[in-house]
Design a protein around this motif. Structure first.
Motif, PDB file in Angstrom:
ATOM      1  N   ILE A 161      -1.511   4.764   2.371  1.00 32.07           N
ATOM      2  CA  ILE A 161      -1.128   5.734   3.108  1.00 32.07           C
ATOM      3  C   ILE A 161      -0.102   4.535   4.292  1.00 32.07           C
ATOM      4  O   ILE A 161       0.150   5.492   4.875  1.00 32.07           O
ATOM      5  N   LYS A 211       9.828   2.713  -4.636  1.00 29.23           N
ATOM      6  CA  LYS A 211       8.855   1.807  -5.117  1.00 29.23           C
ATOM      7  C   LYS A 211       9.073   0.308  -5.899  1.00 29.23           C
ATOM      8  O   LYS A 211       8.245  -0.303  -5.545  1.00 29.23           O
ATOM      9  N   GLN A 212       9.778  -0.682  -4.328  1.00 23.55           N
ATOM     10  CA  GLN A 212       9.753  -1.266  -4.161  1.00 23.55           C
ATOM     11  C   GLN A 212       9.453  -2.022  -3.815  1.00 23.55           C
ATOM     12  O   GLN A 212       8.737  -2.901  -3.230  1.00 23.55           O
ATOM     13  N   LEU A 222       6.691  -0.693  -1.456  1.00 29.10           N
ATOM     14  CA  LEU A 222       5.018   0.076  -1.119  1.00 29.10           C
ATOM     15  C   LEU A 222       4.738  -1.203  -2.441  1.00 29.10           C
ATOM     16  O   LEU A 222       4.596  -1.031  -3.470  1.00 29.10           O
ATOM     17  N   LEU A 228      -1.702  -2.620  -4.311  1.00 28.96           N
ATOM     18  CA  LEU A 228      -2.571  -2.908  -5.588  1.00 28.96           C
ATOM     19  C   LEU A 228      -2.741  -1.570  -5.587  1.00 28.96           C
ATOM     20  O   LEU A 228      -3.574  -0.846  -4.794  1.00 28.96           O
ATOM     21  N   CYS A 229      -2.959  -0.704  -7.534  1.00 25.73           N
ATOM     22  CA  CYS A 229      -3.683   0.168  -7.147  1.00 25.73           C
ATOM     23  C   CYS A 229      -4.569   0.053  -8.681  1.00 25.73           C
ATOM     24  O   CYS A 229      -2.963  -0.365  -9.532  1.00 25.73           O
ATOM     25  N   GLY A 259      -4.077   3.416 -11.168  1.00 28.56           N
ATOM     26  CA  GLY A 259      -2.971   3.963 -11.840  1.00 28.56           C
ATOM     27  C   GLY A 259      -2.246   4.758 -11.195  1.00 28.56           C
ATOM     28  O   GLY A 259      -1.992   6.015 -12.008  1.00 28.56           O
ATOM     29  N   TYR A 261      -0.052   5.538  -8.773  1.00 26.49           N
ATOM     30  CA  TYR A 261       1.922   5.138  -8.472  1.00 26.49           C
ATOM     31  C   TYR A 261       2.206   6.168  -8.738  1.00 26.49           C
ATOM     32  O   TYR A 261       3.241   6.337  -7.417  1.00 26.49           O
ATOM     33  N   GLY A 262       2.600   6.832  -9.689  1.00 27.50           N
ATOM     34  CA  GLY A 262       3.367   7.668  -9.138  1.00 27.50           C
ATOM     35  C   GLY A 262       2.524   8.581  -8.679  1.00 27.50           C
ATOM     36  O   GLY A 262       4.166   9.551  -7.982  1.00 27.50           O
ATOM     37  N   ARG A 263       1.737   9.500  -8.832  1.00 26.77           N
ATOM     38  CA  ARG A 263       1.412  10.574  -7.567  1.00 26.77           C
ATOM     39  C   ARG A 263       1.567   9.819  -6.626  1.00 26.77           C
ATOM     40  O   ARG A 263       1.756  10.786  -5.608  1.00 26.77           O
ATOM     41  N   ILE A 264       1.513   8.345  -5.596  1.00 26.94           N
ATOM     42  CA  ILE A 264       1.429   8.247  -4.297  1.00 26.94           C
ATOM     43  C   ILE A 264       2.959   8.282  -3.977  1.00 26.94           C
ATOM     44  O   ILE A 264       3.973   8.958  -3.326  1.00 26.94           O
ATOM     45  N   VAL A 265       4.331   7.990  -5.142  1.00 28.06           N
ATOM     46  CA  VAL A 265       5.675   7.937  -4.779  1.00 28.06           C
ATOM     47  C   VAL A 265       5.896   9.233  -4.814  1.00 28.06           C
ATOM     48  O   VAL A 265       6.414  10.007  -3.615  1.00 28.06           O
TER      49      VAL A 265
END
Lengths: 713, 155
Positions: free
Chosen positions: B104, B123-124, B126, B129-130, B133, B135-139
């Motif tokens: 955040i 995406k480039q 951010l 690390l997670c 997984g 990543y998709g929801r973060i974006v």
């Protein structure tokens, strides 16, 4: 045993009303019988639902106990939600209590360990009964107060309703309700009337998480302990090594409270973790290097596993007669596979806070099993189980790592030495180098095709250790390797046990993490030899409607044969376990010039029976796929001279945001019993990617990590 | 004694000048929302804002942040911060949640400097690390907030 028998035993077991009741319990583990507070025969029989699993306070807060370990898979929401559904309260009333899976909170659902994707599917009906029984007791209390028949009383979100519309809230009724007899067979809701189950909800912990208020083991600040210290640790790099120069270490300075020698490690204790960490990192500590352990190397491990493939081992599954195929065989394909040791790397490194006193021991930590922790504490401290107080915390990732108690043993020994509460945090370097790794395995499969390209023979063997410590009889060694979904008339599956020179443990999906890769990658090699499309080759061997459906639907979801990204290639894989099935298609491109594998998109169709929380099911499939893709592409632990070569995220690479594919998940609509989803997507990720890479390049990935196979890393 | 502002509050820190900001925050200021994940600047779990810029707090030390304004997840409550937190909950981003404070904070820094960022660029940039997984929801959550802010939607 009927389900109502089970639930009655649960209630009797958890009341602690009498010795007889305790004896009736499903589990005869002495530590379980001891610790429940003894209740003498004159105490009214209390309903465990309203005193243990559920507590309702006068302000209508509903505390619901959650006995499994929350490590991101969402049980913190899902399990209390099941209780709340049957109890009939508003989710806004619910406060979740993390309790250990111990004693009163140990249900007869198997090992007292959060594992095997079993939390929801194991406890679903029992937790419904907990909620339903409590609701019936509240109804009875209202009926008594109103002097009407209980059958005329209904409920609505935390209140009992009189036929005339008058209401009594649960908070007002609970004192009268809690002493009533426990319903033997509480009536469960008609699923058609579910309010929460099947409908995605906001997770209970999310607001705390985004505010930075959610406490993990790392953040344990037991309020009663202002004198808490921190510890950092260095373990002997070679297995079995011991510290050799403890007495000769230089004075560490005023910031350091103590240096503690452990059997195979040295810990430094200070009032600041940073002081402890930089001191233990910089102190010139030397460790012995036992000769046999110091001779271990990755090359040696792999050679031993490959050599073992030639041994007989044990037969774990057999069908037809693999040796009698004769002239029916038109082609035979044999391939060998290898998967190296890999690490868990939860972002929260392993840690534990312990306080050992003369008559009690308190532990605050991330753990997948409070029971194992308590057992370890009994072993180390000599106290008895009732004197051990385990406080499980929200876990910052685990994937199987925090099922072990090695870090707990460290923390207890340090706490004993120091005589004060100590928070031990392993550095990232220690967390990687002293992980309980997913073991290295080899596999070799020989497939026999007839003249029409049908798969008529399957002769498979794998070699590796036992994560359960069962030697050659560990079913997890052949998980995903035997009991295939494919109807192949002649099969033989063997396992050759080879002990691992490194510590090994459960890595999310366990056997599937390498075996499903071996099986599903090999199937594509057979499909090619047979001249068949990989999807059709699989479907031709499946008559089970549930299996076929996920493959057919994922092919549709993924536009099989017609990639979304121009020039990209597709690979398919299937997996079944935990009462669930999944089909996965990976769409990827390989860029030789930039040395990159671009995973554009992964499509997945999962049938997990009733999806209690669809958003959570999707999250577990998304996360499981990324976990599996990370290992497939990047991950490898290498050993030279008995020492793990990797130490942090710069040399143990995991999947990054920029590498993350778009993921589309479809959940098959089902009202069947819930199946597990925490691990189902991990195993098929690697083969789906390997199969796409082959389609893109003509290169077969027969080992992980694929970046190494492609020469990109 | 070194002084800095943490979440708009003046704080005096009695700690060595070489102590990493991460541990100053966690131990001296008792804010544990900022996490330790690697200690080597690799994972981003320790990301905070220093004078509005995203910084991996395990890689900066006390003397470097004297006199600056540090914001942690606990104090990220400007309009952008509130929208990000709300989107994180609405999208159901978190799984274990350990990396999310850092995610955040990074998202806040990116959107502050580049409110029109597109998904590929996001995406480039951010780099946190997670392991779970998400990543998709973060974006998805960040792009949702970006769209809201661009449309000037009500808070």
């Amino acid at each position: 045993m009927t389900e109502s028998d089970l639930s009655r035993r649960v209630f009797l077991q958890t009341t602690g009303v009498s010795g007889l009741a305790l004896m009736v319990g499903c589990d005869s583990n002495p530590s379980m019988m001891d610790v429940d507070a003894a209740v003498d025969a004159t105490t009214p029989m209390v309903d465990p639902s309203l005193n243990t699993w559920i507590e309702i306070t006068p302000d209508e807060t509903v505390f619901i106990a959650m006995h499994k370990a929350e490590m991101g898979q969402g049980v913190h929401t899902t399990l209390p939600l099941i209780v709340a559904e049957e109890l009939d309260v508003a989710l806004s009333q619910v406060q979740v209590r993390l309790v250990g899976e111990l004693d009163t909170y140990r249900l007869p659902t198997g090992l007292p360990l959060t594992s095997a994707s079993n939390s929801t599917r194991g406890a679903y009906t029992l937790l419904r009964q907990v909620g339903a029984a409590a609701r019936e007791m509240l109804i009875q209390a209202a009926a008594t107060q109103w002097n009407i028949d209980a059958s005329t009383v209904s409920t609505e979100l935390g209140a009992c309703i009189h036929p005339n519309g008058e209401q009594l809230t649960y908070g007002a009724l609970v004192d009268a309700a809690r002493i009533l007899p426990i319903p033997e067979e509480p009536t469960l809701k008609d699923p058609a009337t579910f309010r929460y189950i099947g409908v995605s909800q906001e997770r209970f912990a999310d607001t705390q998480i985004v505010e930075g208020a959610n406490r993990y083991g790392l953040d344990a600040v037991p309020d009663a302990w202002p004198d808490r210290l921190y510890a950092a640790i260095r373990h002997a790099p070679v297995s079995g090594g011991e510290p050799t120069n403890l007495d000769a270490l230089p004075d560490p300075g005023e910031a350091i409270e103590a240096i503690v020698g452990l059997p195979h490690a040295v810990a430094v204790v200070a009032s600041s973790y940073w002081e402890a960490w930089r001191t233990v990192t910089n102190l010139p500590i030397t460790f012995s290097e036992p000769a046999e352990a110091a001779a271990v190397s990755s090359a040696g491990i792999r050679a031993e596993l490959e050599s073992a493939l030639g041994e007989d081992g044990i037969v774990s599954g057999e069908m037809g007669d693999i040796s009698a195929l004769g002239d029916a065989v038109a082609q035979q394909v044999t391939t060998r596979f290898y998967a190296p040791h890999i690490a868990h790397t939860p972002l929260e490194p392993v840690n534990a806070t312990a306080y050992v006193q003369a008559d009690r021991c308190d532990i605050w930590l991330p753990t997948q099993s409070a029971h194992f922790v308590r057992e370890k504490a009994v072993e180390i401290t000599g106290l008895n189980a009732s004197q051990i107080h385990v406080n499980p915390m929200f876990i910052g990732g685990s994937y199987g790592r925090k099922a072990d108690t090695d870090y707990v043993e460290d923390a207890l020994r340090i706490a004993q030495a120091v005589g004060r509460p100590v928070t031990l945090i392993w550095s990232r370097e220690e967390d990687i180098q002293h992980d309980q790794f997913r073991p290295a395995f080899c596999g070799e499969i020989a497939g026999s095709l007839d003249a029409d390209g049908n798969l008529i023979g399957w002769d498979a063997v794998n070699s590796g250790p036992s994560v359960l410590g069962f030697g050659e009889r560990d079913p997890l060694s052949v998980q995903g390797f035997s009991d295939l979904a494919y109807e192949i008339p002649n099969q033989r599956v063997r396992h050759v046990y080879v002990p691992s020179p490194l510590e090994t443990g459960f890595w999310r999906s366990i056997g599937h993490s390498q075996n499903t890769f071996f099986v599903e990658a090999f199937l594509d090699e057979l499909a090619e030899a047979a001249g068949k499309d990989p999807l059709m080759f699989r479907l031709d061997m499946m008559t089970d409607a549930r299996y076929r459906r996920v493959l057919e639907q994922v092919a549709e979801l993924a536009q099989w044969g017609s990639p979304f990204t121009p020039g990209a290639s597709q690979g398919i894989a299937f997996c079944k376990d935990y009462g669930s099935v999944i089909g996965v298609v990976c769409e990827a491109s390989v860029e030789m010039r930039t040395r990159r594998v671009r995973i554009h998109r992964v499509s997945a169709v999962v049938d997990c029976g009733l999806a209690i929380q669809p958003t959570g099911v999707r999250a577990q499939v998304e996360g499981g796929l990324m976990f599996g893709l990370s290992a497939a592409l990047h991950e490898e632990i290498t050993i030279e001279g008995g020492k793990v070569q990797q130490s942090n995220f710069d040399d143990y690479r995991i999947l990054t945001q920029r590498e993350a594919p778009q993921i589309e998940v479809r959940i098959v609509d089902s009202t069947e019993s819930p199946g597990g989803v925490g691990e189902i997507a991990v195993g098929p990720a690697a083969p789906a990617l390997a199969n796409a890479i082959y389609a893109a390049t003509g290169t077969r990935c027969r080992r992980t990590p694929f970046m190494k196979v492609l020469g990109f890393a | 004694m070194p002084t800095l502002k943490v979440n708009a509050r003046d704080v005096e820190v009695d700690a060595p000048q070489a102590k990493p900001l991460l541990w100053v925050l966690r131990e001296d200021v008792a804010l544990t929302g900022t996490k330790f994940g690697c200690g080597a600047g690799q994972c981003g779990s320790c990301t905070v804002l220093v004078d509005g810029r995203a910084v991996r707090s395990c890689q900066v030390v006390l003397y470097q942040v004297e006199g600056t304004e540090v914001q942690t997840i606990e104090g990220l409550n400007d309009e952008l911060g509130r929208r990000l937190k709300r989107a994180w909950v609405d999208v159901g981003v978190a799984q274990c949640g350990f990396c999310q404070a850092g995610q955040i904070m990074s998202a806040h820094a990116i959107l502050s400097s580049d409110p029109n960022v597109d998904e590929d660029a996001l995406k480039q940039r951010l780099g946190n690390l997670c392991r779970c997984g998400t990543y998709g929801r973060i974006v998805q959550a960040v792009m949702q907030v970006a769209a809201e802010m661009q449309a000037g939607e009500g808070a």
